[in-house]
Design a protein around this motif. Structure first.
Motif, PDB file in Angstrom:
ATOM      1  N   ALA A  86       1.360  -1.174  -0.202  1.00 52.04           N
ATOM      2  CA  ALA A  86      -0.179  -0.241  -0.070  1.00 52.04           C
ATOM      3  C   ALA A  86       0.669   1.167   0.023  1.00 52.04           C
ATOM      4  N   LEU A  87       1.690   1.559   1.000  1.00 49.75           N
ATOM      5  CA  LEU A  87       2.816   2.423   0.975  1.00 49.75           C
ATOM      6  C   LEU A  87       3.951   2.347  -0.617  1.00 49.75           C
ATOM      7  N   ASP A  88       3.861   1.675  -1.098  1.00 47.52           N
ATOM      8  CA  ASP A  88       4.454   1.413  -2.806  1.00 47.52           C
ATOM      9  C   ASP A  88       3.426   1.946  -3.421  1.00 47.52           C
ATOM     10  N   GLU A  89       2.610   2.230  -2.876  1.00 46.81           N
ATOM     11  CA  GLU A  89       1.123   2.023  -4.229  1.00 46.81           C
ATOM     12  C   GLU A  89       0.704   3.609  -3.816  1.00 46.81           C
ATOM     13  N   VAL A  90       0.652   4.556  -2.947  1.00 43.73           N
ATOM     14  CA  VAL A  90       0.540   5.547  -2.820  1.00 43.73           C
ATOM     15  C   VAL A  90       1.554   6.589  -3.573  1.00 43.73           C
ATOM     16  N   THR A  91       2.339   6.021  -2.822  1.00 40.66           N
ATOM     17  CA  THR A  91       3.863   6.301  -3.406  1.00 40.66           C
ATOM     18  C   THR A  91       3.656   7.023  -5.079  1.00 40.66           C
ATOM     19  N   ARG A  92       3.002   5.322  -6.003  1.00 37.76           N
ATOM     20  CA  ARG A  92       3.538   5.112  -7.512  1.00 37.76           C
ATOM     21  C   ARG A  92       2.444   6.311  -7.697  1.00 37.76           C
ATOM     22  N   VAL A  94       1.248   9.141  -6.406  1.00 36.94           N
ATOM     23  CA  VAL A  94       0.508  10.447  -6.087  1.00 36.94           C
ATOM     24  C   VAL A  94       2.251  11.143  -6.324  1.00 36.94           C
ATOM     25  N   GLY A  95       2.810  10.156  -5.730  1.00 41.11           N
ATOM     26  CA  GLY A  95       4.018  10.943  -6.137  1.00 41.11           C
ATOM     27  C   GLY A  95       5.333  10.439  -5.023  1.00 41.11           C
ATOM     28  N   ARG A  96       6.303  10.673  -4.847  1.00 40.16           N
ATOM     29  CA  ARG A  96       7.633  10.579  -3.459  1.00 40.16           C
ATOM     30  C   ARG A  96       7.788  11.257  -2.946  1.00 40.16           C
TER      31      ARG A  96
END
Length: 224
Positions: A86-92, A94-96
């Motif tokens: 989920a952390l990876d997905e929200v970063t992918r 929305v952005g880092r």
């Protein structure tokens, strides 16, 4: 402020499909995930406390992804893979940028068991610290907000205090006249959480995670 809400799907590193709801404000300054309580006791991403946390975050400029853990309970290990995905997905999507992880009850223990060094902060709501086996490490790499119900039968304030006393940069909030289920107190928990998270956001116009700021640990009671 416009908030875009989308149902999303993503896959963990061990091949398990996950689904969640992503709420993104117009100009996000940070991203976050919200982990739900124990799935074998009726917990899912639509729990009222999870919903309150998920809905308040975009109002302070934080994109929020709440999601369901895997269908086959895995004792916490597989659920941590769900959270990491989920952390990876929200970063992918929305952005880092500055990243937070929030969890309620069992979800709080999942968050506590994550690698925290790439997180700006974690929020543990009613974590069963006195009952569940603790992860090997404390959140030494990030700041923490611990929200404790005054009459929590699993982890009341007198149990939480000695466990968290050695955690650096930790704030403990006590919600008075509340038990572990925090019935009717979701809005209060969300408000306290939003205040703490907002204090850790980068300045407006900046979304990257800045240098680690040292903060003393503190305790505060939240009256109800």
């Amino acid at each position: 402020m416009t908030i875009d809400v989308t149902t999303v799907g993503f896959t963990t590193t061990d091949g398990v499909a996950s689904h969640g709801d992503l709420a993104v404000p117009t100009e996000p300054r940070a991203v976050a995930i919200v982990c739900h309580p124990h799935p074998l006791h009726g917990g899912d991403r639509f729990h009222p406390v999870v919903t309150a946390l998920h809905e308040v975050l975009p109002t302070i400029g934080v994109a929020s992804l709440r999601f369901d853990f895997r269908a086959d309970f895995d004792g916490g290990a597989g659920e941590r893979l769900n959270a990491r995905a989920a952390l990876d997905e929200v970063t992918r999507r929305v952005g880092r940028m500055a990243t937070f992880a929030l969890g309620y009850s069992f979800g709080a223990m999942v968050v506590l068991g994550l690698d925290h060094h790439d997180l700006e902060g974690i929020v543990l709501v009613a974590p069963p610290l006195g009952r569940a086996e603790l992860p090997d490490s404390s959140p030494a790499g990030t700041g923490a907000l611990v929200v404790v119900a005054e009459h929590d039968r699993f982890a009341p304030p007198d149990v939480v205090a000695p466990i968290t006393s050695t955690w650096p940069d930790t704030t403990v909030e006590v919600v008075e006249s509340a038990d572990h289920f925090l019935t009717g107190r979701g809005a209060e928990v969300a408000s306290r959480t939003a205040e703490w998270v907002a204090g850790r956001l980068p300045p407006a116009g900046l979304s990257g995670r800045g240098p680690r700021r040292s903060r003393p640990s503190r305790r505060r009671r939240a009256s109800g």
